[in-house]
Each structure stands twice: as structure tokens, then as C-alpha cells.
Design an enzyme around this catalytic site. Structure first.
Site, PDB file in Angstrom:
ATOM      1  N   GLY A  46       8.367  -0.005   4.038  1.00  0.00           N
ATOM      2  CA  GLY A  46       7.259  -0.296   3.499  1.00  0.00           C
ATOM      3  C   GLY A  46       7.470  -0.846   2.142  1.00  0.00           C
ATOM      4  N   GLU A  47       7.170   0.041   1.223  1.00  0.00           N
ATOM      5  CA  GLU A  47       7.284  -0.331  -0.013  1.00  0.00           C
ATOM      6  C   GLU A  47       7.857   1.103  -0.976  1.00  0.00           C
ATOM      7  OE1 GLU A  47       7.752  -1.932  -3.792  1.00  0.00           O
ATOM      8  OE2 GLU A  47       6.174  -0.100  -3.769  1.00  0.00           O
ATOM      9  N   CYS A  77      15.095   0.444   5.646  1.00  0.00           N
ATOM     10  CA  CYS A  77      14.607  -0.423   4.622  1.00  0.00           C
ATOM     11  C   CYS A  77      13.890   0.398   3.372  1.00  0.00           C
ATOM     12  CB  CYS A  77      13.442  -1.247   5.273  1.00  0.00           C
ATOM     13  SG  CYS A  77      13.548  -2.833   4.379  1.00  0.00           S
ATOM     14  N   ARG A 138      12.370  -8.487   3.652  1.00  0.00           N
ATOM     15  CA  ARG A 138      12.414  -8.171   2.304  1.00  0.00           C
ATOM     16  C   ARG A 138      13.548  -6.964   2.067  1.00  0.00           C
ATOM     17  NH1 ARG A 138       8.478  -7.570  -2.560  1.00  0.00           N
ATOM     18  NH2 ARG A 138       9.490  -8.838  -3.970  1.00  0.00           N
ATOM     19  N   HIS A 174      15.028  -2.752  10.648  1.00  0.00           N
ATOM     20  CA  HIS A 174      13.999  -2.058  11.165  1.00  0.00           C
ATOM     21  C   HIS A 174      14.067  -2.075  12.667  1.00  0.00           C
ATOM     22  CE1 HIS A 174      10.940  -1.879   7.650  1.00  0.00           C
ATOM     23  NE2 HIS A 174      11.583  -3.294   7.296  1.00  0.00           N
ATOM     24  N   GLU A 176      12.707   0.253  14.255  1.00  0.00           N
ATOM     25  CA  GLU A 176      11.433   0.724  14.973  1.00  0.00           C
ATOM     26  C   GLU A 176      10.489  -0.908  15.458  1.00  0.00           C
ATOM     27  OE1 GLU A 176      12.214   0.770  11.882  1.00  0.00           O
ATOM     28  OE2 GLU A 176      10.714   0.187  10.299  1.00  0.00           O
TER      29      GLU A 176
END
Ligand code: GLN
Length: 192
Positions: A46-47, A77, A138, A174, A176
Site C-alpha cells: 500500500g503506502e 512492499c 513502485r 506482492h 498476494e
């Protein structure tokens, strides 16, 4: 087995789906009491600044550190950034894993990419495991690892993208999002 998935921000739903496929129940974690009675914790992508700020707001930092003393914890991530001891950026982190990460090390959102990785630790039985298809969005780079680290995967140029340190796991990519549950199964196997 019940695995908590930090559900403050990011792609926690996809992790819960993959856990189901791997034979475990995924429990959404939003507040400290949600950490009781889980056998491990996943911090999704996510962030990482948002995840960190929300974790501070909901008083989750110390309880997660405590949980990591006895249970496996995996960051994918943004989750890997949040697990790290050092980021080249001012933001709240758990500081659990002896890794230095660089955020957005592969460029901007448009520079996201997918590639096949060789991950020997995923071998089930004899022979070379088939490659693991990895999605980098990213993504951060794991620039340095500590003495207790086992590097699980690198890019062809040697840059580290997956690492285990005792019961802690960090992946730049990722697992997932791919439909391949081998990393989730590997995480479940870290439970002592
Ligand atoms: N770029 C994000 C960050 O720094 C991580 C991206 C992701 O989790 N896919 O927090």
C-alpha cells in the site's frame, strides 16, 4: 491457523484470499485487541507512510513489536518498509527487521514491472522449484541486510528483493497478487 492481516490501508483483502487458498484463516487487524489469538501477522502493500501513521494513531506499534517476539511477521512492499529498521525517509516504522530499504527504488508508478524470480526456499521436495512470478509496484529495494538474514531472492543483477531474518519475512514484491500461494505457505511454515 489464524493469521492477522494489518487492515489499515493497502491490499489486505488479497492477502486474506491467498491465506484461505493456503489453508489458513485471515483475520483483519485494526486495533490492538485484534492481535490476540493470531498465529502470525502480514503487513500488506500500500503506502507505507499512511500505514505507519495509522498504526501510531491506533496504538499498534508496541503491540506488534511484542507479537513479533513470538510470532512470524511478514511485510510485502510497503509492509517491508514498515518492518525495517531504516528507511531513507522520515516516517514511523516498526524497526523490527535489520534491513535498510529504499522506497520507490525502481522509479515511479509507471516503472512498475513483473518478472520471474528463482526462489530456492520455495522448493517442495526434490529439484529446482519453478520460478515465482513477482509483481513490483513502485517497489522498495532491500539495500542492506543484517548478519542473521537469509536472502531468499535477488534480481538477475543481484539486488535483494526477498529476505528472511529468523521469524521475520520481507518481500519487495506482492505474492498476494499472483494466484501462486507458495510464499504464503512458506510464511505459514515459519511458525514455531
Ligand atoms: N511506494 C510505496 C511506499 O513507499 C509502496 C508500494 C507498494 O506497497 N506497492 O510506501
Amino acid at each position: 491457523m489464524k493469521i492477522g492481516v494489518l487492515a489499515l490501508q493497502g491490499d489486505f483483502v488479497e492477502h486474506i484470499e491467498m491465506l484461505k487458498r493456503a489453508g489458513a484463516a485471515g483475520i483483519e487487524v485494526r486495533l490492538p485487541p485484534d492481535l490476540a489469538e493470531i498465529d502470525g501477522l502480514i503487513i500488506p502493500g500500500g503506502e507505507s507512510t499512511s500505514i505507519g501513521k495509522l498504526a501510531v494513531l491506533y496504538d499498534l506499534i508496541e503491540p506488534i513489536r511484542k507479537l513479533a517476539e513470538t510470532q512470524p511477521v511478514w511485510g510485502t512492499c510497503a509492509g517491508a518498509i514498515f518492518l525495517s529498521k531504516e528507511v531513507h525517509h522520515q516516517q514511523p516504522v516498526l524497526g523490527l527487521m535489520d534491513i535498510v530499504v529504499r522506497r520507490n527504488a525502481f522509479g515511479r508508478q509507471v516503472d512498475s514491472f513483473e518478472t520471474d524470480l528463482n526462489v530456492p526456499a520455495l522448493a517442495a521436495g526434490a529439484g529446482e522449484p519453478r520460478p515465482f512470478h513477482a509483481v513490483f509496484i513502485r517497489a522498495p529495494l532491500i539495500e542492506r541486510v543484517g548478519a542473521d538474514a537469509e536472502v531468499l531472492a535477488t534480481l538477475p543483477d543481484g539486488r535483494i528483493v526477498a529476505v528472511r531474518e529468523r521469524n521475520l519475512l520481507a518481500t519487495s514484491f506482492h505474492p498476494e497478487l499472483t494466484g501462486d500461494d507458495r510464499f504464503h505457505r512458506y510464511f505459514l511454515s515459519l511458525r514455531r
